[in-house]
Design an enzyme around this catalytic site. Structure first.
Site, PDB file in Angstrom:
ATOM      1  N   VAL A   1       3.627   1.216   2.610  1.00  0.00           N
ATOM      2  CA  VAL A   1       3.513   0.156   3.536  1.00  0.00           C
ATOM      3  C   VAL A   1       4.020  -1.310   2.869  1.00  0.00           C
ATOM      4  O   VAL A   1       3.532  -1.441   1.816  1.00  0.00           O
ATOM      5  CB  VAL A   1       2.028   0.108   4.172  1.00  0.00           C
ATOM      6  CG1 VAL A   1       1.959  -0.949   5.034  1.00  0.00           C
ATOM      7  CG2 VAL A   1       1.516   1.448   4.616  1.00  0.00           C
TER       8      VAL A   1
ATOM      9  N   LYS B   1       5.186   0.479   7.846  1.00  0.00           N
ATOM     10  CA  LYS B   1       4.861   2.079   7.090  1.00  0.00           C
ATOM     11  C   LYS B   1       6.084   2.744   7.421  1.00  0.00           C
ATOM     12  O   LYS B   1       6.553   3.315   8.244  1.00  0.00           O
ATOM     13  CB  LYS B   1       3.681   2.445   7.948  1.00  0.00           C
ATOM     14  CG  LYS B   1       3.193   3.771   7.573  1.00  0.00           C
ATOM     15  CD  LYS B   1       1.970   4.341   8.333  1.00  0.00           C
ATOM     16  CE  LYS B   1       1.337   5.820   7.449  1.00  0.00           C
ATOM     17  NZ  LYS B   1       0.137   6.020   8.358  1.00  0.00           N
TER      18      LYS B   1
ATOM     19  N   ASP C   1      -9.247  11.715   9.090  1.00  0.00           N
ATOM     20  CA  ASP C   1      -9.033  11.270   7.718  1.00  0.00           C
ATOM     21  C   ASP C   1     -10.002  10.019   7.667  1.00  0.00           C
ATOM     22  O   ASP C   1      -9.339   8.905   6.848  1.00  0.00           O
ATOM     23  CB  ASP C   1      -7.758  11.225   7.331  1.00  0.00           C
ATOM     24  CG  ASP C   1      -7.387  11.048   5.679  1.00  0.00           C
ATOM     25  OD1 ASP C   1      -8.440  11.586   5.149  1.00  0.00           O
ATOM     26  OD2 ASP C   1      -6.335  10.552   5.363  1.00  0.00           O
TER      27      ASP C   1
ATOM     28  N   GLY D   1       0.379   5.683   0.899  1.00  0.00           N
ATOM     29  CA  GLY D   1      -0.409   6.707   1.524  1.00  0.00           C
ATOM     30  C   GLY D   1       0.253   8.059   0.925  1.00  0.00           C
ATOM     31  O   GLY D   1       1.104   8.141   0.398  1.00  0.00           O
TER      32      GLY D   1
ATOM     33  N   GLY E   1       0.757  -1.248   0.188  1.00  0.00           N
ATOM     34  CA  GLY E   1      -0.053   0.017   0.037  1.00  0.00           C
ATOM     35  C   GLY E   1       0.736   1.109   0.032  1.00  0.00           C
ATOM     36  O   GLY E   1       1.979   1.316   0.179  1.00  0.00           O
TER      37      GLY E   1
ATOM     38  N   GLY F   1       3.861   8.067   2.740  1.00  0.00           N
ATOM     39  CA  GLY F   1       5.077   6.754   2.384  1.00  0.00           C
ATOM     40  C   GLY F   1       4.317   5.676   2.016  1.00  0.00           C
ATOM     41  O   GLY F   1       3.193   5.725   1.305  1.00  0.00           O
TER      42      GLY F   1
END
Length: 338
Positions: free
Chosen positions: A66, A80, A175, A61, A59, A64
């Site tokens: 993951v 992360k 968020d 974001g 993943g 950064g």
């Protein structure tokens, strides 16, 4: 028994009760302190993630990436890694550390450790094998049935209830969206990513920030004035409920300033709910059709209450959790009797 013995026994009882009270308080509100976190080095993380390889990437974001990693004792984790070249990444790392060390709840992603030096910062988190709610909602091969969606709604609302009402210092997530809801092996939902979260100080009910959240999910007062509050999280949860029922993002091209996802659903209550609901959970003529319609309509009404334009008009998360549980119970009862 002499007076000295009586005093000694009394002192022991007081100390035992005090210890139990402290223990109960800690179990209810706080996790293990940072000093007890497991120590994990940068080298261990490189080995665990195969050098932060693309094949380990699960993943990305705002601040950064993951990676999935396997530690030397065979424990699988999510790593992360913050991209420190991005403006705000340092602040995001500090914010997550500050928030995550003070919270513990079954519907929040658990932090295992952190790794930090001048040019590298990472959080080591509990791995969620079923990925994000985003992935499940928009998958072409997997679907969530109505009960799974209700359970996820309750899980997310329970996490927010804890953040807003279960801590001495309330936490605003800021968020909430499908990408930040992760599912474990049992499909239990966990709220994640506290990179822009805010802690309310004593007596505070809101904060002002320059950090922008995700368009479509943030409350009107957040977008126009940078004001964040627990009511802003409630607004985001309302949008999330709508998206989970319709499988439509609030930023889809079909929605404009004249017709938002919220307006779309509001109109559906007066015309036909079936036309706007995700077809994978509702088909005309199916078993329990009426029970599903009633259930979905109740969730839509709750979502609209959560996403009221005025913060003071929004339902708080204690009532949201209670209402979602009632809706689920009612649906199960109706489904059994039809």
């Amino acid at each position: 028994m002499d007076q000295r013995s009586i005093l000694l026994v009394t002192l022991v009882i007081i100390l035992v009760r005090r210890h139990k009270w402290k223990g109960n308080k800690q179990n209810r509100e706080t996790p293990l302190p940072l000093a007890t976190w497991r120590r994990i080095s940068y080298h261990q993380l490189r080995v665990a993630t195969d050098g932060f390889s693309e094949s380990s990437l699960i993943g990305a974001g705002n601040f950064g990436s993951v990676y999935k990693g396997t530690l030397s004792d065979a424990i699988t984790v999510a790593v992360k890694v913050f991209n420190l070249h991005i403006d705000g990444a340092f602040r995001s790392f500090d914010s997550e550390c500050e928030v995550m060390q003070s919270i513990r709840h079954r519907n929040l992603v658990k932090i295992i450790s952190s790794c930090s030096n001048e040019d590298f910062k990472a959080l080591i988190l509990e791995f969620m094998p079923n990925g994000s709610l985003e992935k499940w909602l928009y998958s072409r091969t997997s679907t969530l049935n109505i009960l799974q969606r209700l359970d996820i709604m309750i899980d997310v609302a329970s996490a927010l209830e804890y953040l807003h009402h279960g801590l001495q210092t309330p936490v605003i997530h800021c968020d909430l969206k499908p990408e930040n809801v992760l599912l474990d092996g049992d499909m239990v939902a966990h709220v994640s990513d506290f990179g822009i979260a805010k802690l309310l100080g004593e007596g505070e009910t809101m904060k002002q920030t320059m950090t922008m959240a995700t368009i479509g999910y943030m409350a009107p007062e957040y977008g126009t004035s940078g004001i964040v509050s627990t009511e802003g999280d409630v607004y985001s949860s309302g949008i999330l409920l709508m998206e989970m029922l319709t499988r439509n993002k609030p930023t889809d091209e079909m929605f404009t300033s004249e017709m938002s996802l919220k307006d779309f659903l509001k109109e559906s209550l007066f015309h036909s709910v079936t036309k706007v609901i995700d077809a994978t959970i509702l088909q005309e003529g199916e078993v329990h059709y009426t029970a599903k319609i009633n259930c979905i309509s109740s969730v839509i009404e709750l979502a609209l209450d959560c996403s009221a334009e005025s913060p003071s008009g929004r339902t708080n998360m204690v009532d949201v959790v209670a209402e979602l549980k009632k809706i689920k119970t009612r649906y199960l009862k109706d489904a059994r009797t039809r």
